[in-house]
Design an enzyme around this catalytic site. Structure first.
Site, short mmCIF file in Angstrom:
data_model
loop_
_atom_site.label_atom_id
_atom_site.label_comp_id
_atom_site.label_asym_id
_atom_site.label_seq_id
_atom_site.Cartn_x
_atom_site.Cartn_y
_atom_site.Cartn_z
N GLY A 108 -7.23 2.23 -5.20
CA GLY A 108 -6.35 2.15 -4.05
C GLY A 108 -6.84 2.99 -2.90
O GLY A 108 -7.87 2.72 -2.29
N ARG A 109 -6.10 4.07 -2.61
CA ARG A 109 -6.41 4.89 -1.43
C ARG A 109 -7.83 5.45 -1.45
O ARG A 109 -8.43 5.63 -0.39
CB ARG A 109 -5.38 6.02 -1.33
N MET A 117 -3.03 -3.11 -0.11
CA MET A 117 -2.42 -1.95 0.54
C MET A 117 -1.91 -2.35 1.92
O MET A 117 -2.70 -2.77 2.78
CB MET A 117 -3.44 -0.80 0.64
N ASN A 135 -4.36 0.93 -12.55
CA ASN A 135 -4.31 1.35 -11.15
C ASN A 135 -3.58 2.68 -11.06
O ASN A 135 -2.67 2.95 -11.84
CB ASN A 135 -3.58 0.26 -10.34
N GLY A 140 -4.41 6.69 -8.93
CA GLY A 140 -5.06 7.99 -8.99
C GLY A 140 -6.51 7.99 -9.40
O GLY A 140 -7.04 9.03 -9.80
N GLN A 158 -1.90 -11.62 -2.36
CA GLN A 158 -0.71 -11.05 -2.99
C GLN A 158 0.54 -11.51 -2.27
O GLN A 158 0.66 -11.39 -1.05
CB GLN A 158 -0.73 -9.52 -3.02
N CYS A 197 5.87 -2.70 -5.62
CA CYS A 197 6.12 -1.95 -4.38
C CYS A 197 7.56 -1.41 -4.37
O CYS A 197 8.51 -2.17 -4.60
CB CYS A 197 5.89 -2.85 -3.17
#
Length: 326
Positions: free
Chosen positions: A231-232, A16, A209, A211, A68, A98
């Protein structure tokens, strides 16, 4: 041969931008001993032409750790991958997901899903250059390229290039008309497409990946695919990583206070190197998410970390008992 055992990718924390720097990754490692951690995306051009030490710096405690890369020039990516392997990274991951304008202008990220042959050439060049696994993170589609057959074709190209691990963000990317933030929420997630991919390519390690925010969701996905990439949710509620590890592996759940106190030697060492506390403490703000006193914890750190001379004493102050807050 590269180690691409499915168990090595069971729990991952997504790359991220502006978030998963080395300070964040060190903190996440204290919460989960098994999660596979990923760097922010580093462009191959920046790595080949820039300050490799600064871009590749990390702590040995962060492993297993993946670098990455973003780019579309096979030779340049191969050289960048070599630098990553020489720096000790356990995996090199290519960003094909991305959607930002800056990434598109450099002809990498999600726009490369339209060019599977080029991605295959990039992967092959990287695999020829290094012994560690070369993996790909992609979307389920891009713009009007929205049929399962497109993802199927892309995956076949990846397999031909030698890819053994594919991390799939289960949401299509719109490259025009949506911001990167909107691309994280629009259009809807399609987990079934990723599940189908795993069924039809059982030889491929598939990591899902997008949600994923709860332990129960992690378990549901792991019944269908090999791995889950958070993720978030892992950033805003980092204690989720500890809860997942405890649930999946039967590990004792560490207290938040203990996790934070284990950060002390790292914080003090970094302060001694001249790192400002604010660069580390910003990653800690979500640790008490949902707990009484969480808002006071965040406020104490946010208001004090940028002040001259801010140090570990501020963290101790933030950890002091607070009355429950809404």
């Amino acid at each position: 041969m590269p180690n691409c055992e499915p168990t090595a990718f069971r729990i991952c924390v997504a790359p991220m931008m502006d978030w998963t720097d080395r300070h964040c990754r060190y903190f996440h490692r204290l919460l989960s001993s098994r999660a596979r951690l990923y760097t922010e995306m580093v462009t191959s051009a920046a790595l080949v032409r820039g300050n490799q030490f600064r871009l590749l710096e990390h702590s040995q405690q962060e492993h297993p750790l993946a670098l990455q890369l973003g780019g579309s020039d096979p030779a340049e990516l191969a050289q960048a991958a070599r630098y990553g392997e020489q720096a000790g990274y356990d995996e090199i991951n290519l960003n094909v997901g991305c959607p930002s304008d800056r990434v598109q202008s450099g002809r990498f990220g999600a726009c490369l899903m339209r060019e599977p042959a080029l991605v295959g050439d990039c992967v092959k060049a990287m695999r020829d250059a290094v012994a560690v696994p070369v993996t790909v993170k992609c979307r389920i589609g891009v713009d009007d390229q929205d049929e399962y057959v497109d993802l199927q074709h892309f995956t076949e190209r990846m397999l031909d290039a030698g890819v053994e691990v594919l991390a799939v963000h289960a949401r299509k990317a719109w490259l025009q008309g949506l911001s990167p933030k909107e691309n994280r929420e629009i259009p809807p997630l399609d987990y079934q497409r990723v599940y189908r991919l795993k069924r039809e390519f059982p030889q491929l390690v598939v990591v899902i990946n997008g949600g994923i925010t709860t332990v129960d969701q992690v378990r549901e996905h792991l019944a269908q695919v090999d791995g889950v990439m958070l993720g978030r949710a892992a950033y805003h509620d980092p204690y989720l990583l500890a809860r997942i590890e405890s649930d999946l592996y039967g590990e004792a759940l560490p207290s938040r206070d203990d996790v934070l106190r284990h950060m002390r030697p790292y914080v003090q060492a970094e302060l001694g190197r001249g790192t400002a506390l604010k660069h580390i403490s910003r990653h800690l703000l979500g640790l008490y998410q949902g707990e009484p006193g969480a808002r006071a914890f965040r406020r104490t750190i946010s208001e004090g970390a940028h002040l001259p001379g801010a140090g570990w004493a501020l963290i101790e102050q933030a950890m002091a008992p607070y009355p429950a807050v809404a």
